[in-house]
Design a protein around this motif. Structure first.
Motif, PDB file in Angstrom:
ATOM      1  N   GLU A  72      13.133   1.570  18.803  1.00 47.34           N
ATOM      2  CA  GLU A  72      11.965   2.424  19.028  1.00 47.34           C
ATOM      3  C   GLU A  72      11.164   2.624  17.737  1.00 47.34           C
ATOM      4  O   GLU A  72       9.942   2.701  17.756  1.00 47.34           O
ATOM      5  N   MET A  73      11.866   2.710  16.594  1.00 46.70           N
ATOM      6  CA  MET A  73      11.214   2.986  15.312  1.00 46.70           C
ATOM      7  C   MET A  73      10.375   1.820  14.812  1.00 46.70           C
ATOM      8  O   MET A  73       9.410   2.026  14.066  1.00 46.70           O
ATOM      9  N   LYS A  74      10.728   0.601  15.167  1.00 50.49           N
ATOM     10  CA  LYS A  74      10.037  -0.545  14.585  1.00 50.49           C
ATOM     11  C   LYS A  74       8.562  -0.627  14.988  1.00 50.49           C
ATOM     12  O   LYS A  74       7.815  -1.385  14.397  1.00 50.49           O
ATOM     13  N   LEU A  75       8.141   0.162  15.962  1.00 42.28           N
ATOM     14  CA  LEU A  75       6.744   0.173  16.374  1.00 42.28           C
ATOM     15  C   LEU A  75       5.945   1.283  15.702  1.00 42.28           C
ATOM     16  O   LEU A  75       4.724   1.309  15.821  1.00 42.28           O
ATOM     17  N   GLU A  76       6.620   2.195  15.002  1.00 40.63           N
ATOM     18  CA  GLU A  76       5.937   3.305  14.345  1.00 40.63           C
ATOM     19  C   GLU A  76       5.302   2.844  13.041  1.00 40.63           C
ATOM     20  O   GLU A  76       5.875   2.054  12.295  1.00 40.63           O
ATOM     21  N   SER A  77       4.114   3.369  12.748  1.00 40.42           N
ATOM     22  CA  SER A  77       3.408   2.956  11.532  1.00 40.42           C
ATOM     23  C   SER A  77       4.114   3.455  10.270  1.00 40.42           C
ATOM     24  O   SER A  77       4.112   2.763   9.252  1.00 40.42           O
ATOM     25  N   SER A  78       4.720   4.636  10.309  1.00 44.51           N
ATOM     26  CA  SER A  78       5.417   5.149   9.121  1.00 44.51           C
ATOM     27  C   SER A  78       6.614   4.267   8.778  1.00 44.51           C
ATOM     28  O   SER A  78       6.916   4.047   7.603  1.00 44.51           O
ATOM     29  N   PHE A  79       7.289   3.737   9.783  1.00 44.18           N
ATOM     30  CA  PHE A  79       8.412   2.835   9.542  1.00 44.18           C
ATOM     31  C   PHE A  79       7.930   1.532   8.917  1.00 44.18           C
ATOM     32  O   PHE A  79       8.537   1.018   7.971  1.00 44.18           O
ATOM     33  N   LEU A  80       6.827   1.006   9.422  1.00 38.71           N
ATOM     34  CA  LEU A  80       6.292  -0.239   8.882  1.00 38.71           C
ATOM     35  C   LEU A  80       5.831  -0.068   7.433  1.00 38.71           C
ATOM     36  O   LEU A  80       6.069  -0.928   6.593  1.00 38.71           O
ATOM     37  N   ILE A  81       5.187   1.046   7.135  1.00 34.96           N
ATOM     38  CA  ILE A  81       4.723   1.304   5.769  1.00 34.96           C
ATOM     39  C   ILE A  81       5.917   1.487   4.835  1.00 34.96           C
ATOM     40  O   ILE A  81       5.956   0.926   3.740  1.00 34.96           O
ATOM     41  N   GLY A  82       6.899   2.267   5.244  1.00 32.43           N
ATOM     42  CA  GLY A  82       8.096   2.468   4.426  1.00 32.43           C
ATOM     43  C   GLY A  82       8.858   1.171   4.206  1.00 32.43           C
ATOM     44  O   GLY A  82       9.344   0.903   3.100  1.00 32.43           O
ATOM     45  N   ASN A  83       8.949   0.361   5.232  1.00 31.40           N
ATOM     46  CA  ASN A  83       9.636  -0.915   5.117  1.00 31.40           C
ATOM     47  C   ASN A  83       8.902  -1.842   4.150  1.00 31.40           C
ATOM     48  O   ASN A  83       9.531  -2.533   3.337  1.00 31.40           O
ATOM     49  N   THR A  84       7.579  -1.841   4.206  1.00 37.58           N
ATOM     50  CA  THR A  84       6.787  -2.666   3.301  1.00 37.58           C
ATOM     51  C   THR A  84       6.942  -2.200   1.857  1.00 37.58           C
ATOM     52  O   THR A  84       7.116  -3.022   0.947  1.00 37.58           O
ATOM     53  N   ILE A  85       6.900  -0.897   1.643  1.00 38.72           N
ATOM     54  CA  ILE A  85       7.059  -0.363   0.287  1.00 38.72           C
ATOM     55  C   ILE A  85       8.435  -0.703  -0.261  1.00 38.72           C
ATOM     56  O   ILE A  85       8.579  -1.135  -1.409  1.00 38.72           O
ATOM     57  N   PHE A  86       9.469  -0.537   0.552  1.00 40.49           N
ATOM     58  CA  PHE A  86      10.824  -0.874   0.112  1.00 40.49           C
ATOM     59  C   PHE A  86      10.925  -2.358  -0.227  1.00 40.49           C
ATOM     60  O   PHE A  86      11.529  -2.724  -1.238  1.00 40.49           O
ATOM     61  N   ALA A  87      10.333  -3.222   0.587  1.00 37.41           N
ATOM     62  CA  ALA A  87      10.399  -4.659   0.338  1.00 37.41           C
ATOM     63  C   ALA A  87       9.690  -5.028  -0.963  1.00 37.41           C
ATOM     64  O   ALA A  87      10.186  -5.859  -1.734  1.00 37.41           O
ATOM     65  N   VAL A  88       8.553  -4.407  -1.232  1.00 38.98           N
ATOM     66  CA  VAL A  88       7.808  -4.690  -2.461  1.00 38.98           C
ATOM     67  C   VAL A  88       8.597  -4.229  -3.685  1.00 38.98           C
ATOM     68  O   VAL A  88       8.721  -4.944  -4.679  1.00 38.98           O
ATOM     69  N   VAL A  89       9.162  -3.028  -3.625  1.00 37.13           N
ATOM     70  CA  VAL A  89       9.947  -2.511  -4.755  1.00 37.13           C
ATOM     71  C   VAL A  89      11.180  -3.376  -4.989  1.00 37.13           C
ATOM     72  O   VAL A  89      11.489  -3.749  -6.122  1.00 37.13           O
ATOM     73  N   PHE A  90      11.877  -3.726  -3.932  1.00 33.36           N
ATOM     74  CA  PHE A  90      13.078  -4.555  -4.062  1.00 33.36           C
ATOM     75  C   PHE A  90      12.733  -5.931  -4.615  1.00 33.36           C
ATOM     76  O   PHE A  90      13.418  -6.431  -5.508  1.00 33.36           O
ATOM     77  N   ALA A  91      11.663  -6.531  -4.127  1.00 36.88           N
ATOM     78  CA  ALA A  91      11.261  -7.844  -4.617  1.00 36.88           C
ATOM     79  C   ALA A  91      10.845  -7.790  -6.080  1.00 36.88           C
ATOM     80  O   ALA A  91      11.136  -8.714  -6.854  1.00 36.88           O
TER      81      ALA A  91
END
Length: 97
Positions: A72-91
């Motif tokens: 259910e969460m994967k469609l929420e915009s806050s989840f997508l933004i948080g996931n993108t930020i985490f991916a950028v920081v980790f990379a």
């Protein structure tokens, strides 16, 4: 620079490019292996920390409930933004410079 080269030739040092390449490759292999091992260990530690922190913040009590909640969460915009930020920081942490 030119003077140093002439001095080294006069003292008997050879300017064999093959030796220089071999020595450079040996140094590269040592450095690459050490850096590769470091990245591998860092990746394991970061993965364990990310899973632990993710479980802590998500409040996982049951894996089936968590799977439904994540679906259910994967469609929420806050989840997508948080996931993108985490991916950028980790990379940026593990990317070679």
């Amino acid at each position: 620079m030119d003077r140093k080269i002439k001095e080294r030739i006069a003292k008997g040092y050879s300017l064999d490019i093959g030796k220089v390449i071999d020595q450079s490759f040996e140094i590269f292999k040592k450095t690459f292996l050490i850096a590769g091992l470091g990245y591998f260990l860092l990746g394991i530690v970061v993965f364990i920390l990310a899973v632990t922190i993710g479980i802590f913040f998500a409040g996982v009590t049951s894996l089936t409930d968590f799977a439904i909640k994540m679906d259910e969460m994967k469609l929420e915009s806050s989840f997508l933004i948080g996931n993108t930020i985490f991916a950028v920081v980790f990379a940026s942490l593990i990317a070679p410079t």
